[in-house]
Enzyme design. Structure first.
Site, short mmCIF file in Angstrom:
data_model
loop_
_atom_site.label_atom_id
_atom_site.label_comp_id
_atom_site.label_asym_id
_atom_site.label_seq_id
_atom_site.Cartn_x
_atom_site.Cartn_y
_atom_site.Cartn_z
N ASP A 192 0.83 -1.20 0.00
CA ASP A 192 0.00 0.00 0.00
C ASP A 192 0.87 1.26 0.00
O ASP A 192 0.61 2.20 -0.75
CB ASP A 192 -0.89 0.01 1.24
CG ASP A 192 -2.06 -0.94 1.14
OD1 ASP A 192 -2.83 -0.84 0.18
OD2 ASP A 192 -2.21 -1.79 2.03
N HIS A 193 1.87 1.26 0.86
CA HIS A 193 2.70 2.46 0.97
C HIS A 193 3.54 2.68 -0.29
O HIS A 193 3.70 3.81 -0.76
CB HIS A 193 3.59 2.37 2.21
CG HIS A 193 2.80 2.41 3.48
ND1 HIS A 193 2.49 1.29 4.20
CD2 HIS A 193 2.26 3.46 4.16
CE1 HIS A 193 1.79 1.64 5.27
NE2 HIS A 193 1.64 2.94 5.27
#
Length: 720
Positions: A515-516
């Site tokens: 996600d990051h």
């Protein structure tokens, strides 16, 4: 690379010895910059294979310089005279010896943008620690945050902090380029560090509130069971959220009966993603992994088989999106984002002198995303100075149920509750889109079109807008609209198998790294589009994905023409490390991380510890072993445990934290600055918004009367 590439004409000098600096240079290179990579004749991380070194060096020119000599330093200064950007990973003292201190560079080359990637921020007392990821993770206590097959800190096989730092550096350079154009050609700092990169995913976990709710106080601890299930053929499948409605699972649960289901579930701690975790586990064990994967996919259940490293290169979806490319008959990762030219010119913007303000001061961003990747991308833009409005449903962003994680993606925003898709909200949405420079979200495209926020719909309202989108599997191909999550991309790209250790069950890296990384890649693409718009006036649609961002990290191996893979270093079964000099050791009272990368360091380590290092470490306290190794010049750090409260209390880490008054939690303490721009401040003063906290003021700003706002609230269109 054509002359119309976004960064065509930009000259970048890269002085690096690990993934962070090399990947930052690669991101700029693949956007059109000319990159000269300087080999400083220092060392190379033991995790960097020859194949990966070639991948991260593609498109660059290379030059060997010995920066320990006067001749090498003079040659580098001559090169910097015609450069726009310098990226380096030298600690402050080493940078000073090489003639690359900020003060020297600012005086000699005032237009130069300098992005230093240290172990720690330059104002931190540990700034001169060797720039080696495992030492930083050990010192911070992050190795202890990862669950493993044994107690104690775990060696994290994926060098996630290096990859994140590479994106942070590239983003900082782009933000400085935009500020340089605004500020009369003045360059300056665009620094980050491995510590700040390591703390990016800890925004999910390391925070503290004066008045925490029970949900915030609980957080998501590392004992939460992860839905990685062994199948009948011995392979493992990662299933995200409950699979109970998939026909095979529903039938099997019914056949088990309520009592047997309860008994199976009782064998495991409660799971927030799967209420029947234990029963699911027993049922999944009855069929093969590929059969389950096909069945789950057919019924919109997000799942991936945990495959071996390198298998992703044969994946159709990855190939169709350009996440896998052929270079010299070898398959390797491609760029993890897409840029598409827009339909028309931007609206005229009034010129404003913002010298000395945040890098993105004046930028307006509309955040329509949910969960983690989309909102985190917009939080980064807010940190850099953008004005961000977060729109979420009146019931709240789905991630609000995990309050600590939600808060870790939302600072710097004003919050508006608005029921998108309802005709009564159309006027507010249109006004917000016309106000924004950037509209960003991570909603699946079929749903986005129903809500009127697909790129083509946004561009129809505002032709010059930059539309940023994060998907799971990429914008093209048969899985373009599929659900997906960070964990599944770790499984698909081989990292769950590698993080588990040799011969052990796969293990999810619990930090939401996919996600990051996807958020960082999309922010970089957004800044490229803004840089392009300054020249052409055109809006653009840009996109990244969890799959593309995670696949980039698989560059430790490449696929050869015969289908075989280049070798990579593997984690041992005990999850201690990659070799005697790159390993966690257990002492009498704790753990110690050794990172002896050079031949001299490894020789010194062997002299101190002898032929059987475990015998040396086991009877000694950490402090004694640390002192003996450091006296011999061996890089090492204590692998600290239980560090969340310590991180938030330790005055040495003050530069890495921020605090503010929250509407619900009172004083809220969180991970703070991810960059250091020197003369340009970050924007870290606005806490995450409570649900609907700014609805009334934002609707007033966009032309709604008090009576109209009350009608929207009565209809359930907004919350005030």
């Amino acid at each position: 690379m054509g002359d119309d590439a976004v960064l065509a004409g930009l000259c970048v000098i890269e002085v690096a010895s690990d993934v962070a600096g090399w990947s930052a240079g690669l991101h700029l290179c693949e956007a059109g910059a000319e990159v000269l990579s300087i080999d400083p004749s220092r060392y190379r991380s033991p995790r960097v294979s020859e194949a990966q070194f070639e991948v991260l060096g593609r498109g660059k020119r290379r030059l060997a310089l010995d920066l320990d000599t006067q001749r090498g330093r003079v040659q580098l200064q001559e090169l910097l005279a015609s450069a726009d950007v310098l990226i380096h990973d030298l600690p402050p003292r080493a940078a000073h010896r090489a003639g690359l201190s900020d003060e020297v560079l600012a005086a000699a080359f005032p237009a130069l943008i300098v992005s230093a990637i240290g172990a720690w921020p330059q104002s931190h007392s540990w700034a001169d620690m060797p720039v080696r990821e495992t030492l930083v993770l050990a010192a911070l206590g992050v190795l202890d945050e990862q669950p493993g097959h044994r107690p104690g800190p775990i060696y994290i096989r994926m060098p996630f902090a290096n990859w994140i730092a590479g994106w942070l550096s590239a983003i900082a350079v782009m933000a400085r380029l935009l500020a340089r154009a605004r500020d009369g050609g003045r360059g300056g700092r665009a620094h980050t560090s491995l510590a700040q990169a390591a703390l990016v995913p800890m925004t999910m976990h390391w925070s503290r509130a004066a008045r925490p709710t029970p949900v915030f106080a609980k957080g998501l601890d590392k004992s939460t069971p992860i839905p990685l299930h062994r199948c009948a053929d011995g392979r493992w499948i990662h299933v995200h959220y409950s699979p109970d409605k998939a026909p095979w699972m529903a039938e099997a649960l019914a056949a088990m009966g309520p009592e047997a289901v309860v008994a199976a579930n009782a064998k495991f701690p409660p799971s927030h993603v799967a209420p029947n975790f234990g029963a699911n586990r027993a049922i999944i064990a009855t069929r093969n992994a590929d059969d389950w994967a096909r069945h789950f996919w057919e019924h919109d259940v997000a799942a991936q088989v945990a495959v071996s490293f390198g298998e992703i290169y044969a994946d159709e979806q990855a190939q169709l999106n350009g996440y896998v490319v052929e270079r010299g008959e070898r398959r390797q990762p491609g760029a993890p984002y897409h840029l598409e030219r827009g339909p028309g010119p931007a609206q005229a913007q009034a010129g404003t002198d913002r010298a000395g303000q945040s890098p993105l001061s004046g930028l307006k961003v509309l955040d329509l995303g949910a969960y983690l990747a989309g909102p985190f991308a917009c939080m980064l833009l807010a940190d850099l100075g953008a004005e961000v409005v977060k729109v979420e449903p009146p019931a709240g962003d789905a991630m609000r149920r995990l309050e600590r994680i939600f808060a870790g993606t939302q600072r710097g925003k004003r919050g508006l509750a608005l029921k998108l898709g309802d005709p009564a909200s159309a006027a507010a949405l249109e006004s917000l889109v016309k106000w924004a420079d950037v509209v960003h979200h991570n909603i699946r495209m079929p749903a986005a079109r129903k809500l009127g926020i697909a790129p083509e719909q946004l561009a129809a309202l505002h032709p010059g807008v930059i539309c940023g989108h994060i998907s799971s599997y990429g914008p093209r191909g048969p899985r373009a609209d599929w659900p997906g999550f960070d964990q599944l991309m770790q499984a698909a790209c081989g990292w769950e198998v590698e993080n588990g250790g040799a011969g052990q069950p796969p293990m999810w890296l619990r930090f939401g790294v996919g996600d990051h990384l996807a958020a960082l890649a999309c922010v970089f693409a957004v800044l490229l589009a803004l840089y392009q718009r300054e020249r052409t006036g055109e809006g653009q649609a840009v996109a990244s994905s969890l799959l593309g961002a995670m696949l980039m990290t698989a560059s430790e191996v490449v696929a050869l023409p015969d289908g075989s893979l280049t070798p990579m270093a593997q984690l041992d079964a005990g999850q201690h490390g990659l070799g005697m000099g790159d390993r966690l050791y257990v002492c009498a009272d704790g753990w110690l991380m050794v990172a002896a990368w050079t031949a001299a360091e490894l020789a010194a380590f062997e002299i101190v510890t002898g032929a059987t290092p475990d015998v040396f470490f086991s009877p000694r306290p950490v402090s004694e072993a640390l002192a003996l190794l450091r006296a011999a010049g061996v890089p090492c750090e204590p692998a600290r445990e239980n560090q969340r409260e310590a991180f938030l209390d330790d005055p040495r880490h003050a530069v890495l934290r921020t605090r503010y008054a929250h509407a619900v939690y009172g004083e809220l303490e969180q991970v703070g600055a991810l960059w250091d721009f020197g003369d340009l401040p970050l924007n870290l003063g606005l806490p995450p918004p409570a649900l609907g906290q700014h609805s009334r003021v934002l609707l007033r700003e966009h032309g709604f009367t008090e009576a109209a706002i009350e009608r929207l609230a009565e209809q359930g269109i907004t919350v005030t």
